[in-house]
Scaffold this motif. Structure first.
Motif, PDB file in Angstrom:
ATOM      1  N   PHE A  87      -5.614 -14.065   5.137  1.00 30.66           N
ATOM      2  CA  PHE A  87      -5.413 -14.671   3.820  1.00 30.66           C
ATOM      3  C   PHE A  87      -6.183 -13.923   2.731  1.00 30.66           C
ATOM      4  CE2 PHE A  87      -4.267 -18.368   6.517  1.00 30.66           C
ATOM      5  CZ  PHE A  87      -2.980 -18.539   6.040  1.00 30.66           C
ATOM      6  N   MET A  88      -7.372 -13.410   3.069  1.00 28.21           N
ATOM      7  CA  MET A  88      -8.108 -12.594   2.100  1.00 28.21           C
ATOM      8  C   MET A  88      -7.288 -11.368   1.716  1.00 28.21           C
ATOM      9  SD  MET A  88     -11.987 -12.675   3.625  1.00 28.21           S
ATOM     10  CE  MET A  88     -12.333 -11.076   2.940  1.00 28.21           C
ATOM     11  N   SER A  89      -6.701 -10.703   2.718  1.00 28.91           N
ATOM     12  CA  SER A  89      -5.891  -9.507   2.447  1.00 28.91           C
ATOM     13  C   SER A  89      -4.707  -9.854   1.558  1.00 28.91           C
ATOM     14  CB  SER A  89      -5.389  -8.899   3.763  1.00 28.91           C
ATOM     15  OG  SER A  89      -6.442  -8.518   4.593  1.00 28.91           O
ATOM     16  N   PHE A  90      -4.040 -10.966   1.886  1.00 26.67           N
ATOM     17  CA  PHE A  90      -2.839 -11.343   1.141  1.00 26.67           C
ATOM     18  C   PHE A  90      -3.167 -11.697  -0.310  1.00 26.67           C
ATOM     19  CE2 PHE A  90       0.285 -14.444  -0.333  1.00 26.67           C
ATOM     20  CZ  PHE A  90       1.463 -13.742  -0.111  1.00 26.67           C
ATOM     21  N   PHE A  91      -4.183 -12.529  -0.513  1.00 27.75           N
ATOM     22  CA  PHE A  91      -4.483 -12.970  -1.880  1.00 27.75           C
ATOM     23  C   PHE A  91      -5.118 -11.854  -2.713  1.00 27.75           C
ATOM     24  CE2 PHE A  91      -3.985 -17.186   0.047  1.00 27.75           C
ATOM     25  CZ  PHE A  91      -3.120 -17.736  -0.891  1.00 27.75           C
ATOM     26  N   LEU A  92      -5.889 -10.979  -2.090  1.00 28.13           N
ATOM     27  CA  LEU A  92      -6.409  -9.834  -2.835  1.00 28.13           C
ATOM     28  C   LEU A  92      -5.278  -8.893  -3.238  1.00 28.13           C
ATOM     29  CD1 LEU A  92      -9.763  -8.932  -1.041  1.00 28.13           C
ATOM     30  CD2 LEU A  92      -9.443  -9.587  -3.436  1.00 28.13           C
ATOM     31  N   ALA A  93      -4.316  -8.692  -2.322  1.00 25.84           N
ATOM     32  CA  ALA A  93      -3.157  -7.850  -2.660  1.00 25.84           C
ATOM     33  C   ALA A  93      -2.352  -8.490  -3.794  1.00 25.84           C
ATOM     34  CB  ALA A  93      -2.277  -7.661  -1.424  1.00 25.84           C
ATOM     35  N   TRP A  94      -2.213  -9.796  -3.764  1.00 29.60           N
ATOM     36  CA  TRP A  94      -1.501 -10.521  -4.833  1.00 29.60           C
ATOM     37  C   TRP A  94      -2.243 -10.370  -6.154  1.00 29.60           C
ATOM     38  CZ3 TRP A  94      -1.775 -16.405  -5.937  1.00 29.60           C
ATOM     39  CH2 TRP A  94      -0.748 -16.773  -6.827  1.00 29.60           C
ATOM     40  N   PHE A  95      -3.566 -10.503  -6.093  1.00 29.34           N
ATOM     41  CA  PHE A  95      -4.409 -10.344  -7.290  1.00 29.34           C
ATOM     42  C   PHE A  95      -4.293  -8.928  -7.852  1.00 29.34           C
ATOM     43  CE2 PHE A  95      -8.686  -9.138  -8.862  1.00 29.34           C
ATOM     44  CZ  PHE A  95      -8.763  -9.987  -9.952  1.00 29.34           C
ATOM     45  N   ILE A  96      -4.365  -7.947  -6.988  1.00 28.91           N
ATOM     46  CA  ILE A  96      -4.308  -6.546  -7.412  1.00 28.91           C
ATOM     47  C   ILE A  96      -2.953  -6.193  -8.002  1.00 28.91           C
ATOM     48  CG2 ILE A  96      -4.246  -4.184  -6.488  1.00 28.91           C
ATOM     49  CD1 ILE A  96      -6.452  -5.020  -4.564  1.00 28.91           C
ATOM     50  N   LEU A 103      -5.366   1.038 -12.263  1.00 35.91           N
ATOM     51  CA  LEU A 103      -6.407   0.086 -11.853  1.00 35.91           C
ATOM     52  C   LEU A 103      -6.079  -0.479 -10.474  1.00 35.91           C
ATOM     53  CD1 LEU A 103      -8.985  -1.359 -12.560  1.00 35.91           C
ATOM     54  CD2 LEU A 103      -7.650  -3.087 -13.798  1.00 35.91           C
ATOM     55  N   ARG A 104      -4.787  -0.691 -10.198  1.00 39.37           N
ATOM     56  CA  ARG A 104      -4.379  -1.213  -8.886  1.00 39.37           C
ATOM     57  C   ARG A 104      -4.751  -0.220  -7.775  1.00 39.37           C
ATOM     58  NH1 ARG A 104       0.640  -2.430 -10.046  1.00 39.37           N
ATOM     59  NH2 ARG A 104       1.561  -0.492  -9.343  1.00 39.37           N
ATOM     60  N   ALA A 105      -4.522   1.062  -8.023  1.00 39.38           N
ATOM     61  CA  ALA A 105      -4.857   2.076  -7.016  1.00 39.38           C
ATOM     62  C   ALA A 105      -6.368   2.133  -6.783  1.00 39.38           C
ATOM     63  CB  ALA A 105      -4.346   3.438  -7.472  1.00 39.38           C
ATOM     64  N   PHE A 106      -7.138   2.004  -7.881  1.00 36.84           N
ATOM     65  CA  PHE A 106      -8.600   2.035  -7.744  1.00 36.84           C
ATOM     66  C   PHE A 106      -9.105   0.833  -6.940  1.00 36.84           C
ATOM     67  CE2 PHE A 106     -12.714   0.576  -9.489  1.00 36.84           C
ATOM     68  CZ  PHE A 106     -13.498   1.645  -9.066  1.00 36.84           C
ATOM     69  N   LEU A 107      -8.606  -0.370  -7.284  1.00 35.80           N
ATOM     70  CA  LEU A 107      -9.044  -1.573  -6.579  1.00 35.80           C
ATOM     71  C   LEU A 107      -8.609  -1.555  -5.116  1.00 35.80           C
ATOM     72  CD1 LEU A 107      -8.385  -4.290  -9.311  1.00 35.80           C
ATOM     73  CD2 LEU A 107     -10.584  -3.438  -8.522  1.00 35.80           C
ATOM     74  N   THR A 108      -7.425  -1.006  -4.858  1.00 39.31           N
ATOM     75  CA  THR A 108      -6.968  -0.886  -3.465  1.00 39.31           C
ATOM     76  C   THR A 108      -7.920  -0.012  -2.671  1.00 39.31           C
ATOM     77  OG1 THR A 108      -4.654  -1.134  -4.161  1.00 39.31           O
ATOM     78  CG2 THR A 108      -5.053  -0.169  -1.988  1.00 39.31           C
ATOM     79  N   PHE A 176      -3.575  -5.072   4.860  1.00 37.61           N
ATOM     80  CA  PHE A 176      -3.840  -5.169   3.422  1.00 37.61           C
ATOM     81  C   PHE A 176      -2.978  -4.171   2.652  1.00 37.61           C
ATOM     82  CE2 PHE A 176      -6.483  -3.334  -0.057  1.00 37.61           C
ATOM     83  CZ  PHE A 176      -6.382  -4.399  -0.938  1.00 37.61           C
ATOM     84  N   LEU A 177      -2.897  -2.941   3.140  1.00 36.01           N
ATOM     85  CA  LEU A 177      -2.059  -1.926   2.481  1.00 36.01           C
ATOM     86  C   LEU A 177      -0.588  -2.325   2.513  1.00 36.01           C
ATOM     87  CD1 LEU A 177      -3.657   1.424   3.711  1.00 36.01           C
ATOM     88  CD2 LEU A 177      -4.059   0.192   1.578  1.00 36.01           C
ATOM     89  N   ALA A 178      -0.145  -2.935   3.628  1.00 34.83           N
ATOM     90  CA  ALA A 178       1.252  -3.380   3.712  1.00 34.83           C
ATOM     91  C   ALA A 178       1.529  -4.466   2.679  1.00 34.83           C
ATOM     92  CB  ALA A 178       1.535  -3.897   5.122  1.00 34.83           C
ATOM     93  N   PHE A 179       0.565  -5.367   2.471  1.00 35.78           N
ATOM     94  CA  PHE A 179       0.753  -6.415   1.462  1.00 35.78           C
ATOM     95  C   PHE A 179       0.824  -5.814   0.059  1.00 35.78           C
ATOM     96  CE2 PHE A 179      -1.663  -9.497   4.435  1.00 35.78           C
ATOM     97  CZ  PHE A 179      -0.512  -9.699   5.167  1.00 35.78           C
ATOM     98  N   VAL A 180      -0.073  -4.857  -0.217  1.00 34.41           N
ATOM     99  CA  VAL A 180      -0.062  -4.207  -1.545  1.00 34.41           C
ATOM    100  C   VAL A 180       1.301  -3.549  -1.782  1.00 34.41           C
ATOM    101  CG1 VAL A 180      -1.055  -2.358  -2.932  1.00 34.41           C
ATOM    102  CG2 VAL A 180      -2.552  -3.837  -1.592  1.00 34.41           C
ATOM    103  N   ALA A 181       1.816  -2.849  -0.779  1.00 31.38           N
ATOM    104  CA  ALA A 181       3.131  -2.206  -0.923  1.00 31.38           C
ATOM    105  C   ALA A 181       4.238  -3.246  -1.055  1.00 31.38           C
ATOM    106  CB  ALA A 181       3.387  -1.306   0.290  1.00 31.38           C
TER     107      ALA A 181
END
Length: 297
Positions: A87-96, A103-108, A176-181
């Protein structure tokens, strides 16, 4: 259509997949089958395996109290760090995903960096050092919370929770990377259609539109997190040793390593591996069935 006719018709496809199937058979299928066979034997690597039937499994569940303890530790790891990191990975990816690309690439990179850092988690041995020079002990004594240093990495009351914290710090991995993508490839027309149909806030968008679209990424992330949470071993051995004091933070994997590479009881170690494999398989099946309910057909 028979098997021969199917092979003839699709021979190009079978030829293309043949190298992968050969490697999969050699490096995955044969070791798994060998491990299942050895779990029914007494094998010390010096003498031929001796068939003992279910004796290793009976010993595991009825005569080995330490295995039940490490199994409990593993389940605590799996059911705390697995869902929490997921859930941390999912919500951080949603936030980013709400930020601009730079900025998204930096935070990732920032959130993913612990996974890239490898054995840098050794820094935690300094943070939780058991003397007055340890960071946590120093701050706690300075603030008057404790009067004398706590041996965080050797005290059975604390070590499991310290390793859970470190494991959570390491948990922003491939899932986490999969969620960001996944958040970058959502169908925006569905959000417009949802607004027309009465979607009123971001959480309704997330529940009714985003999550169903991200079912493949959610499934991939779940598989990765389950594998990571059930397979915790490196952090345990690096911070607590092998075994940890009174097996207070040992997991099924470290127990398997203990029997397989220290005591060379390969039959017993194989039985432990089979139990771990079945537990991971069943957990994957349960999560897959849950996620399937929320995906778009």
């Amino acid at each position: 259509m028979g098997l021969i006719e199917d092979l003839k018709k699709n021979k190009a496809s079978y030829l293309m997949i043949a190298p992968y199937m050969l490697l999969f058979t050699i490096f995955t299928l044969i070791p798994v089958i060998s491990s299942i066979f050895l779990s029914f034997t007494n094998y010390n690597m010096l003498q031929p395996p001796k068939w003992v039937g279910w004796a290793n499994y009976i010993r595991l569940f009825l005569n080995d109290k330490i295995f039940l303890k490490v199994l409990r530790n593993t389940l605590i790891f799996a059911f705390l760090t697995g869902p929490l990191s997921y859930f941390m990975s999912f919500f951080l990816a949603w936030f980013i995903s709400e930020f601009n690309p730079k900025l998204r690439a930096f935070l990732t990179l920032v959130f993913y960096s612990p996974s890239l850092a490898g054995n840098v988690f050794f820094i935690w041995s300094f943070i939780f050092s058991g003397d007055v020079y340890g960071l946590i002990n120093g701050w706690a004594m300075k603030l008057g919370i404790i009067n004398e240093p706590i041996n965080w990495l050797q005290d059975p009351n604390y070590i499991l929770w310290v390793i859970i914290i470190v494991q959570l710090w390491l948990s922003m991995g491939a899932g986490f990377l999969a969620f960001v993508a996944g958040f970058q490839n959502l169908d925006r027309e569905l959000f417009e259609a949802g607004a027309i149909d009465g979607i009123r806030n971001r959480f309704q968008e997330l529940w009714y539109i985003t999550i169903p679209q991200m079912a493949p990424q959610l499934m991939f992330g779940a598989v990765m997190q389950i594998g990571a949470s059930f397979g915790v071993s490196t952090v345990v051995m690096a911070l607590g040793g092998l075994p940890t004091r009174e097996y207070s933070a040992d997991t099924v994997v470290t127990y398997l390593i203990d029997y397989g590479t220290v005591r060379f009881e390969m039959g017993y170690a194989s039985a432990i591996a089979v139990i771990l494999f079945i537990a991971m398989l069943l957990t994957n099946k349960v999560i897959a069935s849950i996620l399937r309910r929320y995906s778009f057909d």
